[in-house]
Motif scaffolding. Structure first.
Motif, mmCIF file in Angstrom:
data_model
loop_
_atom_site.group_PDB
_atom_site.id
_atom_site.type_symbol
_atom_site.label_atom_id
_atom_site.label_comp_id
_atom_site.label_asym_id
_atom_site.label_seq_id
_atom_site.Cartn_x
_atom_site.Cartn_y
_atom_site.Cartn_z
ATOM 1 N N LEU A 175 -4.482 2.988 -6.706
ATOM 2 C CA LEU A 175 -3.248 2.458 -6.140
ATOM 3 C C LEU A 175 -2.431 1.783 -7.233
ATOM 4 O O LEU A 175 -2.986 1.137 -8.128
ATOM 5 N N ILE A 235 1.167 -0.584 -7.408
ATOM 6 C CA ILE A 235 2.198 -1.262 -6.625
ATOM 7 C C ILE A 235 3.074 -2.047 -7.595
ATOM 8 O O ILE A 235 2.566 -2.882 -8.355
ATOM 9 N N MET A 255 3.417 -6.469 -2.466
ATOM 10 C CA MET A 255 2.780 -5.401 -1.708
ATOM 11 C C MET A 255 3.612 -4.998 -0.493
ATOM 12 O O MET A 255 3.750 -3.812 -0.173
ATOM 13 N N TRP A 294 4.757 2.083 -3.302
ATOM 14 C CA TRP A 294 3.433 2.300 -3.882
ATOM 15 C C TRP A 294 3.288 3.721 -4.404
ATOM 16 O O TRP A 294 3.966 4.644 -3.943
#
Length: 219
Positions: free
Chosen positions: A79, A81, A85, A90
């Motif tokens: 992931l 980002i 968040m 993302w």
């Protein structure tokens, strides 16, 4: 012909999403220097470095996607980002256990891309770029309190709970509204190496989490 036989068939609105569920454990290691602030702030506080890079592993103890059994399979994730968040944008990628059947593979892609809605439906909202999914040997090991995730040559990770005053009990943040689960064990990575999708990350000694998961969908 009866009225019932002559009635128009209902129009199909698209393929229905089958009911699905996953129970097991998730581990995650990110680039935060201390315990990830997203757990308590629910993404309203920035990661400690201003952006997030993370790998995660999921061990499925029990699971299904419709009639397809997912039990015993593992999944690896990466992931990325760029800031808060909750603001999205993302990037994500998935490694699916190479033992998965075709139906299980497709079901897991739907779950981890957010297409299957439910607990992981937020991925469809927050992930702007799905980098891809690949079959790979995904190993999730538990030895004492140590958890390891190995995904081919792409991810080599190992996390352990952070020690507390009572060495027999883990430090756990409980009763949260975190999407992964309400109780998060505070951990650290003894190894956090990623070589995947053009990313070269080393997060040894950085923040980690251990979470028992009980996810379901599509609602």
């Amino acid at each position: 012909m009866t009225a019932e036989q002559g009635a128009a068939a209902p129009k199909k609105t698209g393929q229905e999403i089958p009911p699905w569920a996953i129970k097991g454990e998730l581990i995650l290691n990110c680039n935060c220097t201390v315990f990830c602030p997203c757990v308590v702030s629910l993404g309203k506080h920035a990661p400690t470095e201003g952006y997030c890079q993370a790998w995660a592993g999921v061990r499925i103890d029990e699971g299904h996607f419709g009639d397809t059994d997912l039990s015993g399979l593992n999944v690896g994730l990466i992931l990325e980002i760029p800031g808060l968040m909750a603001r999205g944008n993302w990037k994500a990628a998935a490694y699916i256990d190479d033992r998965a059947s075709e139906d299980a593979y497709d079901g897991l892609i739907d779950i981890f891309s957010g297409k299957a809605r439910g607990t992981t439906g937020l991925f469809k909202v927050l992930v702007s770029e799905f980098l891809g999914a690949e079959r790979a040997p995904v190993t999730f090991e538990t030895e004492g309190k140590t958890r390891r995730l190995i995904v081919g040559k792409q991810i080599h990770g190992e996390v352990v709970p952070v020690g507390g005053a009572d060495s027999e009990q883990d430090i756990v943040v409980t009763n949260t509204e975190y999407w992964m689960g309400p109780d998060i064990t505070v951990a650290t990575a003894t190894k956090g190496r990623v070589r995947a999708f053009g990313r070269v990350w080393d997060f040894d000694g950085r923040s980690a989490e251990i979470c028992q998961i009980d996810w379901k969908g599509p609602r």
